[in-house]
Design an enzyme around this catalytic site. Sequence first.
Site, PDB file in Angstrom:
ATOM      1  N   ASP A  46      -6.578   4.052  -5.529  1.00 54.53           N
ATOM      2  CA  ASP A  46      -7.154   4.787  -4.405  1.00 54.53           C
ATOM      3  C   ASP A  46      -7.457   6.232  -4.795  1.00 54.53           C
ATOM      4  O   ASP A  46      -6.563   6.982  -5.181  1.00 54.53           O
ATOM      5  CB  ASP A  46      -6.154   4.743  -3.242  1.00 54.53           C
ATOM      6  CG  ASP A  46      -6.743   5.200  -1.934  1.00 54.53           C
ATOM      7  OD1 ASP A  46      -7.871   5.720  -1.919  1.00 54.53           O
ATOM      8  OD2 ASP A  46      -6.062   5.035  -0.905  1.00 54.53           O
TER       9      ASP A  46
ATOM     10  N   ARG B 240     -14.161  -0.914  -2.850  1.00 47.70           N
ATOM     11  CA  ARG B 240     -14.513  -0.492  -1.503  1.00 47.70           C
ATOM     12  C   ARG B 240     -15.910   0.120  -1.481  1.00 47.70           C
ATOM     13  O   ARG B 240     -16.289   0.884  -2.365  1.00 47.70           O
ATOM     14  CB  ARG B 240     -13.491   0.520  -1.006  1.00 47.70           C
ATOM     15  CG  ARG B 240     -12.149  -0.090  -0.613  1.00 47.70           C
ATOM     16  CD  ARG B 240     -12.193  -0.673   0.779  1.00 47.70           C
ATOM     17  NE  ARG B 240     -12.433   0.382   1.741  1.00 47.70           N
ATOM     18  CZ  ARG B 240     -11.491   1.235   2.169  1.00 47.70           C
ATOM     19  NH1 ARG B 240     -10.249   1.120   1.745  1.00 47.70           N
ATOM     20  NH2 ARG B 240     -11.786   2.180   3.028  1.00 47.70           N
TER      21      ARG B 240
ATOM     22  N   ASP C 112       0.841  -1.190   0.000  1.00 49.08           N
ATOM     23  CA  ASP C 112       0.000   0.000   0.000  1.00 49.08           C
ATOM     24  C   ASP C 112       0.881   1.247   0.000  1.00 49.08           C
ATOM     25  O   ASP C 112       1.999   1.231  -0.507  1.00 49.08           O
ATOM     26  CB  ASP C 112      -0.958  -0.035   1.197  1.00 49.08           C
ATOM     27  CG  ASP C 112      -2.286   0.661   0.916  1.00 49.08           C
ATOM     28  OD1 ASP C 112      -2.308   1.902   0.894  1.00 49.08           O
ATOM     29  OD2 ASP C 112      -3.300  -0.031   0.712  1.00 49.08           O
TER      30      ASP C 112
ATOM     31  N   ASP D  97     -12.346   3.872   5.557  1.00 53.16           N
ATOM     32  CA  ASP D  97     -11.367   2.935   6.123  1.00 53.16           C
ATOM     33  C   ASP D  97     -11.828   2.342   7.454  1.00 53.16           C
ATOM     34  O   ASP D  97     -12.462   3.022   8.278  1.00 53.16           O
ATOM     35  CB  ASP D  97     -10.031   3.646   6.366  1.00 53.16           C
ATOM     36  CG  ASP D  97      -9.345   4.054   5.080  1.00 53.16           C
ATOM     37  OD1 ASP D  97      -9.867   3.727   4.000  1.00 53.16           O
ATOM     38  OD2 ASP D  97      -8.301   4.727   5.159  1.00 53.16           O
TER      39      ASP D  97
ATOM     40  N   LYS E 191      -4.384  -1.630  -6.710  1.00 53.79           N
ATOM     41  CA  LYS E 191      -5.361  -0.947  -5.866  1.00 53.79           C
ATOM     42  C   LYS E 191      -5.310   0.535  -6.222  1.00 53.79           C
ATOM     43  O   LYS E 191      -4.310   1.207  -5.986  1.00 53.79           O
ATOM     44  CB  LYS E 191      -5.029  -1.149  -4.381  1.00 53.79           C
ATOM     45  CG  LYS E 191      -5.947  -0.363  -3.449  1.00 53.79           C
ATOM     46  CD  LYS E 191      -5.555  -0.546  -1.982  1.00 53.79           C
ATOM     47  CE  LYS E 191      -6.414   0.324  -1.073  1.00 53.79           C
ATOM     48  NZ  LYS E 191      -6.031   0.169   0.362  1.00 53.79           N
TER      49      LYS E 191
END
Length: 414
Positions: free
Chosen positions: A153, A217, A74, A221, A151
């Site tokens: 984001d 998602r 990440d 978070d 991923k």
Amino acid sequence: MYKKVFAVLLTFQLSFTFLSAQIKPEISETPPMGWNSWNWYGKQAINEAVVKKVIDDMAKSGLRDAGYIYVIIDGGWRATELGENGALLPHPVKFPKGIKPLADYAHLKGMKLGVHVVPGTHDCGGDPVGGYGYEEVHVQQFVNWGLDFIKLDKCTFKNKDCENCPRPENGGWSEVQVENAYKKWSRLLNNCGRDILFSISAYEYRDWYPDVCNMARTTYDIRARIHKGGADFVKPKRYEKPHLSVMEIAEQNNEVAKFAGNGYWNDPDMLVTGVQGLSSDEQVSHFALWCIMSSPLMLGNDPGHMDKFEKDLLLNKEMIAVNQDPTEQGTIIKREGKTQVWAKKLRGGKYALLFLNLDNTKQRDISINLEDLGFKTKVKVRNIIDRKNLGVFENTISMKVKTHESRMIVIGAI
């Protein structure tokens, strides 16, 4: 002639649109499983040595063989600026050998590697390393490095030429920009010549997700080890975004359950097992929820320091089997006071049920009428958390469940 030319152009345009809107469901026929660095290491503590050790630990511990095959780096792997022609640069101190050797090492160990990137102009920490305008360059880098997972984001979009950009509180993004950006990335990844699982992290469900990505998602978070105080199971009020409790996230993810399946999975964020703030019973309930919700099982722990309890939980083959059954995403089918019953249809006419007690103070009796699930005969019941057969039940199943504890069972007609 003009009609023929128009027809050819229209066919090409429709084919291009169709191609750009399709994910590769074969990459994610079941919810992806793996590990992500963020919940345990955050941005500062991650480095090349940590990633290599995690790969080793997952292989040695049995996590890899249980299905946890993706290792996702990440935030923290990039340099603070882009290189020539907008290329991504690995952090020169933390990742001095670059990303490709780590991908090669993961493949050697029978695993897959992915990284966190952003579609805007800046990452979540404000560094100008986003992919906006350099998408083709970055995707080609991923192919050259041998990556298997991206991923993406939704961090910051800064437009220097716009004084009145829409929704500055949303990171500078408008919804049109969000949709266009992610669809462009989807098209490029789908046509890059390599199978790369596409994970969207944009903090809420959007109706175009199932056509565009393999997982996305649906919430902000989850509160984890890297946040002061660690994870919480139940919280009466929302945390200040983006940090939410386990049940806040589960409730939000439940709202979009009907959209999961066919190679697309709703992602309620990484798991927070281990020493991250949850009690043992809460960790079991948390893992059981992610299993019955058909969520991607992305660990957020330290695979090299799991005690027997955590290891046994994460390697529970029967709970994982419920998660990996691709029939549907499980949902809440009954609420009564501070209790819930979740259900997921399984192949072969079986059901997985989760009895959950959200009461902070007392044990609760939780029951379900079998006829409500379509069973008019007796059923066999197996407790898959403790791996025990509970015998034959008729008409009703009732369980005594302690505070924040759960019972997860699989039932089938005799």
